[in-house]
Design a protein around this motif. Structure first.
Motif, PDB file in Angstrom:
ATOM      1  N   TYR A 181       0.867  -1.147   0.103  1.00 40.37           N
ATOM      2  CA  TYR A 181       0.208   0.002  -0.020  1.00 40.37           C
ATOM      3  C   TYR A 181       0.823   1.371   0.042  1.00 40.37           C
ATOM      4  O   TYR A 181       0.510   2.202  -0.829  1.00 40.37           O
ATOM      5  N   MET A 182       1.959   1.401   0.714  1.00 45.51           N
ATOM      6  CA  MET A 182       2.840   2.504   0.948  1.00 45.51           C
ATOM      7  C   MET A 182       3.353   2.617  -0.399  1.00 45.51           C
ATOM      8  O   MET A 182       3.712   3.617  -1.169  1.00 45.51           O
ATOM      9  N   GLU A 183       3.893   1.579  -1.279  1.00 46.66           N
ATOM     10  CA  GLU A 183       4.712   1.785  -2.418  1.00 46.66           C
ATOM     11  C   GLU A 183       3.682   2.088  -3.566  1.00 46.66           C
ATOM     12  O   GLU A 183       4.093   2.873  -4.452  1.00 46.66           O
ATOM     13  N   ASN A 184       2.474   1.863  -3.364  1.00 46.51           N
ATOM     14  CA  ASN A 184       1.459   2.194  -4.416  1.00 46.51           C
ATOM     15  C   ASN A 184       0.811   3.655  -4.207  1.00 46.51           C
ATOM     16  O   ASN A 184       0.024   3.947  -5.134  1.00 46.51           O
TER      17      ASN A 184
ATOM     18  N   ALA B 140      -2.453   1.473  10.254  1.00 48.31           N
ATOM     19  CA  ALA B 140      -2.658   0.399  11.027  1.00 48.31           C
ATOM     20  C   ALA B 140      -4.270  -0.193  11.280  1.00 48.31           C
ATOM     21  O   ALA B 140      -4.360  -1.269  11.125  1.00 48.31           O
ATOM     22  N   ALA B 141      -5.231   0.904  11.302  1.00 46.78           N
ATOM     23  CA  ALA B 141      -6.496   0.635  11.615  1.00 46.78           C
ATOM     24  C   ALA B 141      -7.096   0.076  10.342  1.00 46.78           C
ATOM     25  O   ALA B 141      -7.735  -0.751  10.256  1.00 46.78           O
ATOM     26  N   ALA B 142      -6.690   0.486   9.072  1.00 50.43           N
ATOM     27  CA  ALA B 142      -7.186   0.202   7.936  1.00 50.43           C
ATOM     28  C   ALA B 142      -6.698  -1.373   7.609  1.00 50.43           C
ATOM     29  O   ALA B 142      -7.559  -2.170   7.053  1.00 50.43           O
ATOM     30  N   PHE B 143      -5.742  -1.893   8.271  1.00 53.09           N
ATOM     31  CA  PHE B 143      -5.337  -3.085   7.968  1.00 53.09           C
ATOM     32  C   PHE B 143      -5.547  -3.934   9.286  1.00 53.09           C
ATOM     33  O   PHE B 143      -4.972  -5.110   9.506  1.00 53.09           O
ATOM     34  N   ASN B 144      -6.349  -3.510  10.124  1.00 57.86           N
ATOM     35  CA  ASN B 144      -7.016  -4.312  11.235  1.00 57.86           C
ATOM     36  C   ASN B 144      -5.660  -4.581  12.286  1.00 57.86           C
ATOM     37  O   ASN B 144      -5.655  -5.772  12.751  1.00 57.86           O
ATOM     38  N   ILE B 145      -4.628  -3.585  12.631  1.00 62.20           N
ATOM     39  CA  ILE B 145      -3.635  -4.404  13.143  1.00 62.20           C
ATOM     40  C   ILE B 145      -3.615  -3.113  14.542  1.00 62.20           C
ATOM     41  O   ILE B 145      -3.761  -2.070  14.314  1.00 62.20           O
TER      42      ILE B 145
END
Length: 322
Positions: free
Chosen positions: A221-224, A236-241
């Motif tokens: 996600y960061m790279e894109n 973190a929230a978006a990836f449920n971490i």
């Protein structure tokens, strides 16, 4: 006369670093007068390299109990684990000689052998930037400084990758011979004495050799989305971490904090743009999500060792100066 031992690890040495070291010290002896008796040292009478294309016949074997005031460890090939397993006698010999007062120097990935010997414990060290991830995984307790061309601590020397090893060899020539001899060798072999950092040569590819699928998804996600302003809390929230575990998991997987990783991939994208396009510095900066020129320049120089303009002038011959 002092004794220089150039090690020949069995089956997994890099021929070029052996030859370059031998040639430079031989030339230094010719120019200055003999300081070193130079010997190739191995545990085997014949070492086969590059799938049988070349062989090295050492001058002396470990069983001959060779003397050594300075030991050079050449670069190893990509099969580092095999090399270390096959060369325990050499590792033990280097360890013993160091304890007896010999100085030791590793060229490029030769640092793996020094690390396995325990000689780098408590010291800074360098190696080829491309081998950094593997090195840190194998020796997490060691302080690896891949931006450095040369490290020098307590009679132990390491260097960055490939031809930057030549800078360490000249550094040792200056120490054991004198500055004039080092300059002569630099001119004879056409080596740039002024190089002080490996950073301008480093290519950051992102550490994805791990099993944490969620963190890999975050990396992608960061790279894109390099041009976006990314909040680590929202990510973190978006990836449920859980936010508290996010940094810990990310650093365990990639050896960088999320913020460090994001900076590195942004600067890597900026480098590629400076290498291949005619965009000015501000355009490159905006493309990767920065709008503070001073902050961008400082971060770029911290990571690469060069200003954005100097980097472009070095690697993009077609770019217009701005």
């Amino acid at each position: 006369m002092k004794n220089l031992a150039i090690l020949i690890p069995e089956n997994h040495s890099n021929l070029s670093s052996v030859i370059l070291a031998y040639e430079v010290f031989t030339k230094a002896n010719e120019y200055h007068g003999e300081v070193f008796s130079i010997k190739l040292v191995s545990n085997s009478r014949k070492t086969v390299l590059h799938k049988g294309l070349f062989t090295i016949h050492p001058d002396v074997l470990l069983t001959d109990k060779p003397k050594a005031d300075l030991i050079l460890i050449p670069a190893l090939d990509e099969h580092v684990n095999k090399t270390l397993k096959h060369n325990n006698p050499l590792i033990e010999w280097v360890t013993a000689k160091y304890k007896q007062g010999a100085e030791v120097a590793s060229l490029c990935t030769g640092a793996f052998l020094l690390a396995a010997a325990g000689i780098l414990n408590g010291k800074q060290c360098s190696t080829h930037w491309q081998a950094a991830e593997v090195f840190r995984a194998m020796f997490p307790e060691l302080e690896l400084k891949t931006e450095k061309i040369i490290t020098d601590e307590q009679g132990v020397y390491t260097t960055g990758g490939a031809l930057s090893s030549m800078n360490l060899i000249l550094y040792l020539v200056e120490k054991y011979y004198n500055r004039q001899t080092a300059i002569f060798c630099a001119k004879f072999f056409e080596i740039d004495l002024s190089r002080s950092s490996q950073s301008p040569f480093t290519i950051f590819t992102g550490q994805k050799n791990h099993e944490d699928a969620a963190i890999k998804a975050v990396q992608e996600y960061m790279e894109n989305n390099l041009s976006e302003k990314i909040s680590m809390k929202e990510l973190a929230a978006a990836f449920n971490i859980d936010r508290r575990n996010f940094d810990r998991r990310f650093k365990k997987a990639t050896m960088n904090t999320p913020a460090e990783y994001l900076q590195r991939i942004k600067i890597e994208a900026a480098k590629k743009s400076l290498e291949t396009t005619r965009k000015n510095i501000n355009e490159v900066m905006y493309d990767i999500g920065y709008n503070d020129v001073k902050a961008f320049r400082l971060l770029f120089k911290k990571i690469t060792g060069l200003s954005p303009l100097d980097y472009r002038n070095r690697y993009n011959k077609d770019a217009e100066l701005s």
